[in-house]
Motif scaffolding. Structure first.
Motif, PDB file in Angstrom:
ATOM      1  N   PHE A 179       0.776  -1.074  -0.023  1.00  0.00           N
ATOM      2  CA  PHE A 179      -0.172  -0.249  -0.193  1.00  0.00           C
ATOM      3  C   PHE A 179       0.963   1.185   0.054  1.00  0.00           C
ATOM      4  O   PHE A 179       0.553   2.243  -0.789  1.00  0.00           O
ATOM      5  N   LEU A 180       1.723   1.346   0.732  1.00  0.00           N
ATOM      6  CA  LEU A 180       2.912   2.288   0.907  1.00  0.00           C
ATOM      7  C   LEU A 180       3.736   2.652  -0.456  1.00  0.00           C
ATOM      8  O   LEU A 180       3.505   3.932  -0.959  1.00  0.00           O
ATOM      9  N   SER A 181       3.917   1.703  -1.065  1.00  0.00           N
ATOM     10  CA  SER A 181       4.502   1.637  -2.413  1.00  0.00           C
ATOM     11  C   SER A 181       3.913   2.192  -3.493  1.00  0.00           C
ATOM     12  O   SER A 181       4.409   2.784  -4.327  1.00  0.00           O
ATOM     13  N   LYS A 182       2.432   2.118  -3.421  1.00  0.00           N
ATOM     14  CA  LYS A 182       1.739   2.816  -4.446  1.00  0.00           C
ATOM     15  C   LYS A 182       1.248   4.199  -4.311  1.00  0.00           C
ATOM     16  O   LYS A 182       0.773   4.793  -5.100  1.00  0.00           O
ATOM     17  N   ARG A 183       1.873   4.672  -3.195  1.00  0.00           N
ATOM     18  CA  ARG A 183       1.527   6.078  -2.973  1.00  0.00           C
ATOM     19  C   ARG A 183       2.387   6.981  -3.571  1.00  0.00           C
ATOM     20  O   ARG A 183       3.646   6.520  -3.683  1.00  0.00           O
ATOM     21  N   PRO A 184       2.094   8.149  -4.016  1.00  0.00           N
ATOM     22  CA  PRO A 184       2.999   9.031  -4.680  1.00  0.00           C
ATOM     23  C   PRO A 184       4.018   9.601  -3.607  1.00  0.00           C
ATOM     24  O   PRO A 184       3.507  10.275  -2.731  1.00  0.00           O
ATOM     25  N   LEU A 185       5.261   9.249  -3.892  1.00  0.00           N
ATOM     26  CA  LEU A 185       6.377   9.906  -2.899  1.00  0.00           C
ATOM     27  C   LEU A 185       7.515  10.447  -3.856  1.00  0.00           C
ATOM     28  O   LEU A 185       7.736  10.200  -4.984  1.00  0.00           O
ATOM     29  N   PRO A 186       8.021  11.450  -3.121  1.00  0.00           N
ATOM     30  CA  PRO A 186       9.309  12.193  -3.642  1.00  0.00           C
ATOM     31  C   PRO A 186      10.280  11.095  -3.938  1.00  0.00           C
ATOM     32  O   PRO A 186      10.556  10.066  -3.400  1.00  0.00           O
ATOM     33  N   ASP A 187      11.267  11.333  -5.047  1.00  0.00           N
ATOM     34  CA  ASP A 187      12.218  10.520  -5.445  1.00  0.00           C
ATOM     35  C   ASP A 187      13.165  10.218  -4.149  1.00  0.00           C
ATOM     36  O   ASP A 187      13.771   9.042  -4.086  1.00  0.00           O
ATOM     37  N   ASN A 188      13.574  10.948  -3.200  1.00  0.00           N
ATOM     38  CA  ASN A 188      14.375  10.762  -2.224  1.00  0.00           C
ATOM     39  C   ASN A 188      13.831  10.387  -0.964  1.00  0.00           C
ATOM     40  O   ASN A 188      14.304  10.561   0.072  1.00  0.00           O
ATOM     41  N   ALA A 189      12.557  10.128  -0.890  1.00  0.00           N
ATOM     42  CA  ALA A 189      11.990   9.879   0.335  1.00  0.00           C
ATOM     43  C   ALA A 189      11.842   8.298   0.615  1.00  0.00           C
ATOM     44  O   ALA A 189      11.777   7.196  -0.062  1.00  0.00           O
ATOM     45  N   ARG A 190      11.785   8.127   1.986  1.00  0.00           N
ATOM     46  CA  ARG A 190      11.808   6.682   2.619  1.00  0.00           C
ATOM     47  C   ARG A 190      10.584   6.862   3.738  1.00  0.00           C
ATOM     48  O   ARG A 190      10.976   7.736   4.572  1.00  0.00           O
ATOM     49  N   ILE A 191       9.573   5.986   3.653  1.00  0.00           N
ATOM     50  CA  ILE A 191       8.556   6.047   4.547  1.00  0.00           C
ATOM     51  C   ILE A 191       8.800   4.812   5.285  1.00  0.00           C
ATOM     52  O   ILE A 191       8.893   3.513   4.820  1.00  0.00           O
ATOM     53  N   THR A 192       8.590   4.990   6.812  1.00  0.00           N
ATOM     54  CA  THR A 192       8.749   3.631   7.600  1.00  0.00           C
ATOM     55  C   THR A 192       8.024   3.673   8.608  1.00  0.00           C
ATOM     56  O   THR A 192       7.771   4.677   9.103  1.00  0.00           O
ATOM     57  N   LEU A 193       7.483   2.367   8.848  1.00  0.00           N
ATOM     58  CA  LEU A 193       6.314   2.307   9.891  1.00  0.00           C
ATOM     59  C   LEU A 193       7.200   1.602  11.009  1.00  0.00           C
ATOM     60  O   LEU A 193       7.776   0.434  10.991  1.00  0.00           O
ATOM     61  N   VAL A 194       7.038   2.141  12.364  1.00  0.00           N
ATOM     62  CA  VAL A 194       7.706   1.387  13.505  1.00  0.00           C
ATOM     63  C   VAL A 194       6.780   1.184  14.562  1.00  0.00           C
ATOM     64  O   VAL A 194       6.002   1.983  14.935  1.00  0.00           O
TER      65      VAL A 194
END
Length: 351
Positions: A179-194
């Protein structure tokens, strides 16, 4: 110091205020861009937390509906498993339903492999029984296939109003990552759930090592984990494992309904790259203009000031040596030096 050098120094000093103003403008633009990147990262973290809340609300509605169904109140009956079989066909593949009795043994489930397995030792099972409300558990590894899942549990009662067991909705963590991978993200962004135990639940781009490890190549640094224990969301600058600065926006685990914190990491160098390029270009432009101005002043001063003065001095030296026929040769110039040269040559004629 010669007159030419003094003139060059005067021009250089005169251009300093303009250069200082331009540098201040570029620094202010960089600071504004950095603040904008931080706000965008924080907004992105808030959006993902809102998506989690929406997912939890959806699961709450599902569980609230199931605990009122008669087949669920009798988890050992064939009707309960028949209901789970029907739900399996209509529910998405990432969602599983498990119904356990008071002893924690699974009586019916959308996944038949879970039947007979005990979940009595799971924290979410005990929390749901003790509180009688929705219990949001930390992510666990399912005993059927070892995959990570996020549990949401709710206790149910039998026909006489006594506690009879717990219904649990299990959301596959791999689905969250997808689900996260399909969201529009900036090229240099990393989203992490902890989660609350500082375990990485999901990350996009994905971790280079296996899920759950902390402090290694793809995981977060201790400084980032420390941010998740704060009272409220915020933005910080943290040095990454590779020594590069990161702009980090975070939603702490304590503020989340499901105990999952959100971290958005942006590479500061890449995020501010366009601004840095524009700043370098502006500084190069200032230096070029300054250099061209000084060269122009040097050329003009040499041609219209230094050479006429040198000619007058040479003429005076020839007079001093007795050559009264010497003339300056610059009397035709219309400048003040030309006027001086004409007076000089006129005095020579009279002599």
């Amino acid at each position: 110091m010669s007159l030419l050098h003094r003139l060059l120094l005067l021009v250089f000093v005169a251009m300093i205020p303009a250069a200082v103003i331009e540098v201040k403008n570029e620094l202010a633009l960089r600071a504004a861009r950095e603040a904008e990147v931080g706000r965008d990262a924080l907004h992105l973290a808030a959006l993902f937390e809102a998506e989690q809340h929406r997912m939890i609300d959806g699961l709450r509605q599902v569980l609230s509906t199931l605990v009122r169904a008669d087949p669920v109140r009798a988890p050992g009956s064939p009707a309960c498993q028949a209901l789970m079989h029907d739900l399996r066909a209509s529910y998405p593949g990432h969602l599983g339903i498990v119904i356990a009795g008071l002893d924690g043994v699974v009586r019916c489930s959308t996944d038949r492999a879970a039947l007979g397995i005990s979940i009595a030792d799971r924290d979410y099972f005990r929390d749901a029984l003790d509180s009688g409300r929705i219990a949001l558990g930390e992510h666990v590894f399912r005993r059927t296939d070892g995959r990570s899942a996020m549990p949401v549990a709710l206790a149910f009662q039998d026909g006489e109003g006594r506690a009879a067991g717990v219904v649990t909705a299990m959301t596959d963590i791999s689905w969250i990552a997808d689900f996260l991978s399909k969201r529009p993200l900036p090229d240099n962004a990393r989203i992490t759930l902890v989660d609350r135990r500082d375990r990485v639940v999901a990350q996009v781009p994905p971790l280079t090592n296996h899920m759950g490890q902390t402090g290694d190549g793809g995981a977060l640094s201790p400084a980032v984990f420390a941010l998740l224990s704060r009272d409220g969301p915020g933005i910080a600058e943290v040095t990454g494992p590779d020594g590069r600065p990161r702009i980090v926006a975070y939603q702490p685990t304590g503020r989340s309904l499901d105990g999952i914190g959100v971290v958005v990491c942006l590479d500061k160098g890449e995020a501010l790259g366009p601004i840095r390029g524009a700043m370098v270009q502006a500084m190069t432009g200032i230096a070029t203009v300054l250099l061209l101005t000084l060269l122009t002043v040097w050329w003009g001063a040499s041609r219209f000031l230094r050479r006429p003065v040198a000619a007058l001095v040479a003429t005076a030296e020839r007079w001093k040596g007795g050559d009264l026929t010497a003339r300056s040769g610059v009397a035709k110039q219309s400048s003040e030096l030309g006027t001086l040269a004409r007076a000089f040559d006129g005095m020579a004629e009279e002599l």
